[in-house]
Write a protein that holds these residues in place. Sequence first.
Motif, PDB file in Angstrom:
ATOM      1  N   THR A 151      30.093  20.959  24.342  1.00  0.00           N
ATOM      2  CA  THR A 151      30.738  19.666  24.569  1.00  0.00           C
ATOM      3  C   THR A 151      29.796  18.483  24.731  1.00  0.00           C
ATOM      4  O   THR A 151      30.174  17.366  24.375  1.00  0.00           O
ATOM      5  CB  THR A 151      31.645  19.741  25.812  1.00  0.00           C
ATOM      6  N   VAL A 152      28.611  18.693  25.277  1.00  0.00           N
ATOM      7  CA  VAL A 152      27.747  17.537  25.524  1.00  0.00           C
ATOM      8  C   VAL A 152      26.312  17.688  25.033  1.00  0.00           C
ATOM      9  O   VAL A 152      25.502  16.782  25.226  1.00  0.00           O
ATOM     10  CB  VAL A 152      27.743  17.134  27.025  1.00  0.00           C
ATOM     11  N   LEU A 153      25.970  18.799  24.389  1.00  0.00           N
ATOM     12  CA  LEU A 153      24.618  18.960  23.848  1.00  0.00           C
ATOM     13  C   LEU A 153      24.601  18.783  22.329  1.00  0.00           C
ATOM     14  O   LEU A 153      23.843  17.974  21.797  1.00  0.00           O
ATOM     15  CB  LEU A 153      24.033  20.334  24.202  1.00  0.00           C
ATOM     16  N   ILE A 154      25.416  19.508  21.622  1.00  0.00           N
ATOM     17  CA  ILE A 154      25.380  19.493  20.158  1.00  0.00           C
ATOM     18  C   ILE A 154      25.957  18.201  19.557  1.00  0.00           C
ATOM     19  O   ILE A 154      25.373  17.668  18.604  1.00  0.00           O
ATOM     20  CB  ILE A 154      26.059  20.757  19.596  1.00  0.00           C
ATOM     21  N   PRO A 155      27.057  17.645  20.083  1.00  0.00           N
ATOM     22  CA  PRO A 155      27.578  16.405  19.476  1.00  0.00           C
ATOM     23  C   PRO A 155      26.586  15.244  19.412  1.00  0.00           C
ATOM     24  O   PRO A 155      26.489  14.585  18.365  1.00  0.00           O
ATOM     25  CB  PRO A 155      28.806  16.078  20.340  1.00  0.00           C
ATOM     26  N   PRO A 156      25.788  14.961  20.461  1.00  0.00           N
ATOM     27  CA  PRO A 156      24.847  13.850  20.307  1.00  0.00           C
ATOM     28  C   PRO A 156      23.735  14.136  19.289  1.00  0.00           C
ATOM     29  O   PRO A 156      23.216  13.211  18.669  1.00  0.00           O
ATOM     30  CB  PRO A 156      24.272  13.649  21.717  1.00  0.00           C
ATOM     31  N   VAL A 157      23.401  15.398  19.113  1.00  0.00           N
ATOM     32  CA  VAL A 157      22.409  15.737  18.076  1.00  0.00           C
ATOM     33  C   VAL A 157      22.980  15.393  16.705  1.00  0.00           C
ATOM     34  O   VAL A 157      22.298  14.804  15.859  1.00  0.00           O
ATOM     35  CB  VAL A 157      22.009  17.234  18.165  1.00  0.00           C
ATOM     36  N   ASN A 158      24.244  15.711  16.490  1.00  0.00           N
ATOM     37  CA  ASN A 158      24.895  15.359  15.232  1.00  0.00           C
ATOM     38  C   ASN A 158      24.997  13.843  15.070  1.00  0.00           C
ATOM     39  O   ASN A 158      24.864  13.321  13.964  1.00  0.00           O
ATOM     40  CB  ASN A 158      26.270  16.005  15.137  1.00  0.00           C
ATOM     41  N   MET A 159      25.217  13.140  16.173  1.00  0.00           N
ATOM     42  CA  MET A 159      25.227  11.672  16.122  1.00  0.00           C
ATOM     43  C   MET A 159      23.879  11.136  15.647  1.00  0.00           C
ATOM     44  O   MET A 159      23.828  10.249  14.792  1.00  0.00           O
ATOM     45  CB  MET A 159      25.520  11.088  17.510  1.00  0.00           C
ATOM     46  N   MET A 160      22.801  11.673  16.207  1.00  0.00           N
ATOM     47  CA  MET A 160      21.466  11.204  15.811  1.00  0.00           C
ATOM     48  C   MET A 160      21.212  11.500  14.346  1.00  0.00           C
ATOM     49  O   MET A 160      20.696  10.643  13.610  1.00  0.00           O
ATOM     50  CB  MET A 160      20.385  11.845  16.683  1.00  0.00           C
ATOM     51  N   ALA A 179      17.793  18.486  28.134  1.00  0.00           N
ATOM     52  CA  ALA A 179      18.177  18.228  26.742  1.00  0.00           C
ATOM     53  C   ALA A 179      19.467  17.401  26.672  1.00  0.00           C
ATOM     54  O   ALA A 179      19.567  16.476  25.856  1.00  0.00           O
ATOM     55  CB  ALA A 179      18.340  19.545  25.990  1.00  0.00           C
ATOM     56  N   ILE A 180      20.444  17.720  27.497  1.00  0.00           N
ATOM     57  CA  ILE A 180      21.709  16.969  27.492  1.00  0.00           C
ATOM     58  C   ILE A 180      21.451  15.502  27.819  1.00  0.00           C
ATOM     59  O   ILE A 180      21.930  14.604  27.116  1.00  0.00           O
ATOM     60  CB  ILE A 180      22.720  17.589  28.487  1.00  0.00           C
ATOM     61  N   ILE A 181      20.697  15.256  28.872  1.00  0.00           N
ATOM     62  CA  ILE A 181      20.413  13.869  29.269  1.00  0.00           C
ATOM     63  C   ILE A 181      19.623  13.154  28.178  1.00  0.00           C
ATOM     64  O   ILE A 181      19.969  12.042  27.768  1.00  0.00           O
ATOM     65  CB  ILE A 181      19.668  13.836  30.622  1.00  0.00           C
ATOM     66  N   LEU A 182      18.579  13.789  27.682  1.00  0.00           N
ATOM     67  CA  LEU A 182      17.724  13.177  26.667  1.00  0.00           C
ATOM     68  C   LEU A 182      18.479  12.916  25.359  1.00  0.00           C
ATOM     69  O   LEU A 182      18.441  11.806  24.822  1.00  0.00           O
ATOM     70  CB  LEU A 182      16.506  14.073  26.411  1.00  0.00           C
ATOM     71  N   PHE A 183      19.170  13.924  24.849  1.00  0.00           N
ATOM     72  CA  PHE A 183      19.872  13.767  23.570  1.00  0.00           C
ATOM     73  C   PHE A 183      20.989  12.725  23.654  1.00  0.00           C
ATOM     74  O   PHE A 183      21.166  11.919  22.737  1.00  0.00           O
ATOM     75  CB  PHE A 183      20.442  15.095  23.089  1.00  0.00           C
ATOM     76  N   ASN A 184      21.749  12.731  24.744  1.00  0.00           N
ATOM     77  CA  ASN A 184      22.817  11.743  24.889  1.00  0.00           C
ATOM     78  C   ASN A 184      22.249  10.337  25.033  1.00  0.00           C
ATOM     79  O   ASN A 184      22.774   9.390  24.433  1.00  0.00           O
ATOM     80  CB  ASN A 184      23.725  12.092  26.073  1.00  0.00           C
ATOM     81  N   PHE A 185      21.193  10.198  25.815  1.00  0.00           N
ATOM     82  CA  PHE A 185      20.572   8.884  25.972  1.00  0.00           C
ATOM     83  C   PHE A 185      20.092   8.353  24.622  1.00  0.00           C
ATOM     84  O   PHE A 185      20.396   7.216  24.251  1.00  0.00           O
ATOM     85  CB  PHE A 185      19.404   8.964  26.966  1.00  0.00           C
ATOM     86  N   ILE A 186      19.355   9.170  23.887  1.00  0.00           N
ATOM     87  CA  ILE A 186      18.831   8.735  22.587  1.00  0.00           C
ATOM     88  C   ILE A 186      19.977   8.444  21.612  1.00  0.00           C
ATOM     89  O   ILE A 186      19.963   7.423  20.918  1.00  0.00           O
ATOM     90  CB  ILE A 186      17.869   9.791  22.004  1.00  0.00           C
ATOM     91  N   ALA A 187      20.958   9.321  21.547  1.00  0.00           N
ATOM     92  CA  ALA A 187      22.062   9.151  20.586  1.00  0.00           C
ATOM     93  C   ALA A 187      22.808   7.848  20.816  1.00  0.00           C
ATOM     94  O   ALA A 187      23.099   7.117  19.864  1.00  0.00           O
ATOM     95  CB  ALA A 187      23.022  10.339  20.679  1.00  0.00           C
ATOM     96  N   PHE A 188      23.125   7.542  22.053  1.00  0.00           N
ATOM     97  CA  PHE A 188      23.914   6.336  22.325  1.00  0.00           C
ATOM     98  C   PHE A 188      23.062   5.079  22.360  1.00  0.00           C
ATOM     99  O   PHE A 188      23.533   4.007  21.975  1.00  0.00           O
ATOM    100  CB  PHE A 188      24.705   6.501  23.626  1.00  0.00           C
TER     101      PHE A 188
END
Length: 158
Positions: A68-77, A7-16
């Motif tokens: 630190t690295v899971l929830i913030p990219p979800v909020n970015m998306m 999830a961390i890798i996927l969400f961060n990749f998609i968000a950025f």
Amino acid sequence: MIGLIIAIILFNFIAFKTNKRLTANQIVHLWLFTIAFQSNFDVYIDLKYHGYWYFTDGADWTGILVHTVLIPPVNMMFLNWYPFKRNYIRQVRYFIFWLIAILLYEMLTLLPEPWGYFYYGWWNLWHSAILNPVLLLILLGYYKAVCKLEDRLLARKK
């Protein structure tokens, strides 16, 4: 742990990779706001009242990854794709879609390890269903406040 890492890798990749709206300044604000807000909330619900927890009941190092690295990219998306300039009906539909998606993801995190990492004490999915709209509205309000501050700053520079 496997589910969390995926999830961390996927969400961060998609968000950025898909970010077209958020500036670097907004991302930093959003990231720090999310970490602070989530951590403060979890101090009470997780640590004090044992409503839910990540991995083990009580404080643990692996729970830091969630904050630190899971929830913030979800909020970015959520904010990057939010239809700010669309009609109210479209915004409500988008909001409902995200509420359902977040609840479905929470259900996945309840799977047994190594896929799941989230555990309920007295908390349940209904608590999340009631609280998540409030949290998303707070996030939207915070984002709009940051945008207004940026606009004011840019206006002063002209």
